[in-house]
Scaffold this motif. Structure first.
Motif, PDB file in Angstrom:
ATOM      1  N   ALA A 125     -14.198   1.746  -1.614  1.00 39.06           N
ATOM      2  CA  ALA A 125     -13.357   2.766  -2.239  1.00 39.06           C
ATOM      3  C   ALA A 125     -12.492   3.480  -1.209  1.00 39.06           C
ATOM      4  CB  ALA A 125     -14.233   3.774  -2.976  1.00 39.06           C
ATOM      5  N   PHE A 126     -13.024   3.664   0.010  1.00 39.60           N
ATOM      6  CA  PHE A 126     -12.248   4.350   1.039  1.00 39.60           C
ATOM      7  C   PHE A 126     -11.035   3.530   1.446  1.00 39.60           C
ATOM      8  CE2 PHE A 126     -11.387   5.629   5.459  1.00 39.60           C
ATOM      9  CZ  PHE A 126     -11.217   6.999   5.275  1.00 39.60           C
ATOM     10  N   THR A 127     -11.215   2.214   1.553  1.00 31.52           N
ATOM     11  CA  THR A 127     -10.071   1.350   1.881  1.00 31.52           C
ATOM     12  C   THR A 127      -9.073   1.348   0.744  1.00 31.52           C
ATOM     13  OG1 THR A 127     -11.487  -0.059   3.250  1.00 31.52           O
ATOM     14  CG2 THR A 127      -9.398  -0.999   2.513  1.00 31.52           C
ATOM     15  N   LEU A 128      -9.548   1.244  -0.486  1.00 36.64           N
ATOM     16  CA  LEU A 128      -8.659   1.197  -1.642  1.00 36.64           C
ATOM     17  C   LEU A 128      -7.910   2.507  -1.849  1.00 36.64           C
ATOM     18  CD1 LEU A 128     -11.088  -0.649  -4.074  1.00 36.64           C
ATOM     19  CD2 LEU A 128      -9.048  -1.622  -3.002  1.00 36.64           C
ATOM     20  N   LEU A 129      -8.475   3.602  -1.390  1.00 39.57           N
ATOM     21  CA  LEU A 129      -7.827   4.908  -1.503  1.00 39.57           C
ATOM     22  C   LEU A 129      -6.516   4.965  -0.727  1.00 39.57           C
ATOM     23  CD1 LEU A 129      -7.891   8.032  -2.099  1.00 39.57           C
ATOM     24  CD2 LEU A 129      -9.232   8.235   0.017  1.00 39.57           C
ATOM     25  N   HIS A 130      -6.472   4.273   0.418  1.00 37.99           N
ATOM     26  CA  HIS A 130      -5.324   4.372   1.310  1.00 37.99           C
ATOM     27  C   HIS A 130      -4.229   3.359   0.972  1.00 37.99           C
ATOM     28  CE1 HIS A 130      -8.383   6.620   3.509  1.00 37.99           C
ATOM     29  NE2 HIS A 130      -7.385   7.193   4.166  1.00 37.99           N
ATOM     30  N   ASP A 131      -3.053   3.639   1.457  1.00 46.98           N
ATOM     31  CA  ASP A 131      -1.916   2.768   1.153  1.00 46.98           C
ATOM     32  C   ASP A 131      -2.024   1.413   1.830  1.00 46.98           C
ATOM     33  OD1 ASP A 131      -0.837   4.796  -0.381  1.00 46.98           O
ATOM     34  OD2 ASP A 131       0.365   5.614   1.279  1.00 46.98           O
ATOM     35  N   SER A 132      -2.793   1.336   2.907  1.00 45.58           N
ATOM     36  CA  SER A 132      -3.006   0.056   3.583  1.00 45.58           C
ATOM     37  C   SER A 132      -4.383   0.071   4.250  1.00 45.58           C
ATOM     38  CB  SER A 132      -1.928  -0.193   4.636  1.00 45.58           C
ATOM     39  OG  SER A 132      -2.087   0.703   5.734  1.00 45.58           O
ATOM     40  N   GLU A 133      -4.861  -1.120   4.559  1.00 44.79           N
ATOM     41  CA  GLU A 133      -6.140  -1.222   5.254  1.00 44.79           C
ATOM     42  C   GLU A 133      -6.049  -0.577   6.634  1.00 44.79           C
ATOM     43  OE1 GLU A 133      -9.420  -4.632   4.832  1.00 44.79           O
ATOM     44  OE2 GLU A 133      -7.610  -5.298   5.875  1.00 44.79           O
ATOM     45  N   ARG A 134      -4.888  -0.720   7.269  1.00 49.71           N
ATOM     46  CA  ARG A 134      -4.698  -0.114   8.580  1.00 49.71           C
ATOM     47  C   ARG A 134      -4.816   1.406   8.501  1.00 49.71           C
ATOM     48  NH1 ARG A 134      -2.552  -1.637  13.426  1.00 49.71           N
ATOM     49  NH2 ARG A 134      -2.074  -3.701  12.565  1.00 49.71           N
ATOM     50  N   ASP A 135      -4.235   2.000   7.449  1.00 50.01           N
ATOM     51  CA  ASP A 135      -4.339   3.453   7.289  1.00 50.01           C
ATOM     52  C   ASP A 135      -5.793   3.887   7.118  1.00 50.01           C
ATOM     53  OD1 ASP A 135      -1.607   3.670   7.458  1.00 50.01           O
ATOM     54  OD2 ASP A 135      -1.296   3.883   5.295  1.00 50.01           O
TER      55      ASP A 135
END
Length: 444
Positions: free
Chosen positions: A210-220
């Motif tokens: 969920a934390f990765t999906l929250l952000h605009d990119s995986e890098r973010d």
């Protein structure tokens, strides 16, 4: 740490209603018949191990001591019993002053056991001992099942650490008990904060998909996590494309990245690929953690893979297919009359029935006989004089004397005891293939 000093922050104030109604109706009838004060001995044992298992693990002893200490019938509990007509007024008056004032002996926590092993022995009057049946069994059956699964997983994992992650797969209070039992069985850490608070078990955890999906990119997402938790954190790399995620993770955290976690897919294949990629990127010390519905067999299948740690949830907290140990609590000896001075002799009693539910009467001791090399060769159980050669091999220890708790110990002591006990078994005990109990039970 003495966990009793923490109180019971994740449990109810009283354990008195962790019982079955028939225990109270038996009490009422025994009070009326004049047999309630007869001295009695109850024993906890199992007639068989779960199918294919080679040893059991005693866990939950410390929780039993907490439960006995908090087994009190306060005003609200007594009102409930009265309002629902569960027992009569004389019984309510007796319960109002209830305190367990007897003795409890048992296998120390972390010890291994076998069919027939007198895992716990409760001695007192019938009235005070019969009430503890359900709460004792519910704790020991659950915790010992989890600890046995944890022990098998620890054997399969070898020197690689195990993380308990099963809180979301069971009842919220069972999750705390499961984390405790898993620690006894060999797990290194837990994700459950209540278990960390209650029992001082090391806790770990970083982020979910969920934390990765929250952000605009995986890098973010990786950048936010590293900036917050530091480069030693664990980054979850299977949200989208694993190879791309690993590359991004090292670019964001540098070659000192603590670990990456893989939570799906062909773990064996992915572990090899990720290890090769990390090494090529210069992150040779970055560890690989794998999760995803693991059990002892899946862990064993990854023994040759470049995996550094395992996270286990569902299969652990459900006993890896055996969520109970089928332990029972049976009356094995009793006096023929009440004797306040304790001079009434005990005589063995035992249930006789069809279908394998027979039991062996008598107040029993247990010892583990070893061979010339110090390897265990039999579980010896008797109710008479202890043979001289077995007196220093007795397994039961005092847990409660005269109602006072005497057997509390740090949880790490139980954890270390299990390692020692398991190491003292024949080597075949660590095989994951199905088999008979690794030690025979001998009655003398």
């Amino acid at each position: 740490m003495n966990t009793a000093d923490l109180g019971l922050p994740v449990a109810v104030p009283s354990t008195a209603l962790f019982t079955d109604r028939y225990e109270l109706t038996m009490l009422q009838a025994a009070l009326r018949s004049g047999t309630a004060d007869r001295a009695c001995v109850f024993e906890v044992f199992t007639r068989r191990l779960p199918e294919g298992r080679r040893y059991g693990v005693v866990a939950g002893t410390g929780r039993v001591l907490d439960a006995v200490e908090n087994f009190r019938f306060d005003g609200g509990v007594l009102d409930f019993l009265a309002d629902h007509g569960i027992v009569d007024e004389p019984t309510l008056r007796w319960l109002a002053g209830y305190r367990f004032r007897g003795d409890i002996w048992g296998y120390p926590e972390g010890e291994v056991y076998f069919p027939g092993s007198p895992i716990m022995r409760v001695e007192g009057t019938f009235a005070e001992a019969v009430l503890l049946e359900t709460v004792v069994l519910s704790i020991l059956n659950h915790d010992s099942a989890v600890a046995a699964a944890a022990s098998r997983m620890a054997v399969a994992a070898g020197d690689r650490p195990l993380i308990e992650m099963g809180a979301r797969r069971t009842h919220e209070l069972a999750a705390v008990a499961a984390a405790r039992a898993a620690y006894v069985g060999g797990f290194a850490t837990t994700s459950d904060l209540a278990a960390g608070f209650r029992y001082n078990i090391p806790t770990v955890g970083t982020s979910a998909h969920a934390f990765t999906l929250l952000h605009d990119s995986e890098r973010d997402a990786f950048t936010a996590q590293v900036e917050t938790l530091g480069g030693g954190t664990t980054l979850l790399v299977d949200t989208y494309d694993v190879a791309e995620a690993v590359r991004t993770a090292v670019e964001v955290a540098g070659t000192g990245l603590g670990a990456v976690r893989i939570d799906s897919g062909d773990l064996l294949l992915l572990a090899h690929r990720v290890r090769h990629q990390l090494d090529e990127l210069g992150a040779r010390n970055t560890r690989i953690v794998v999760t995803s519905d693991l059990d002892e067999y899946a862990i064993a299948s990854l023994a040759a893979a470049p995996v550094d740690a395992y996270g286990v949830g569902t299969q652990l907290v459900t006993g890896s297919g055996h969520p109970t140990c089928s332990m029972v609590y049976k009356l094995v000896a009793r006096a023929d009359r009440a004797a306040p001075d304790g001079d009434a002799p005990l005589r063995p009693v035992a249930k006789k029935s069809m279908g394998g539910k027979t039991s062996v009467g008598g107040r029993k001791w247990a010892a583990r006989r070893v061979d010339a090399d110090g390897v265990a060769e039999a579980e010896v159980i008797g109710s008479g004089e202890v043979p001289e050669e077995l007196r220093d091999r007795l397994l039961q220890v005092p847990l409660v004397r005269g109602g006072e708790i005497v057997g509390r110990e740090p949880l790490d002591a139980a954890r270390e005891r299990h390692l020692t006990a398991r190491a003292g078994l024949p080597l075949s005990a660590t095989q994951l293939s199905r088999g008979e109990p690794v030690l025979p039970t001998e009655y003398v």
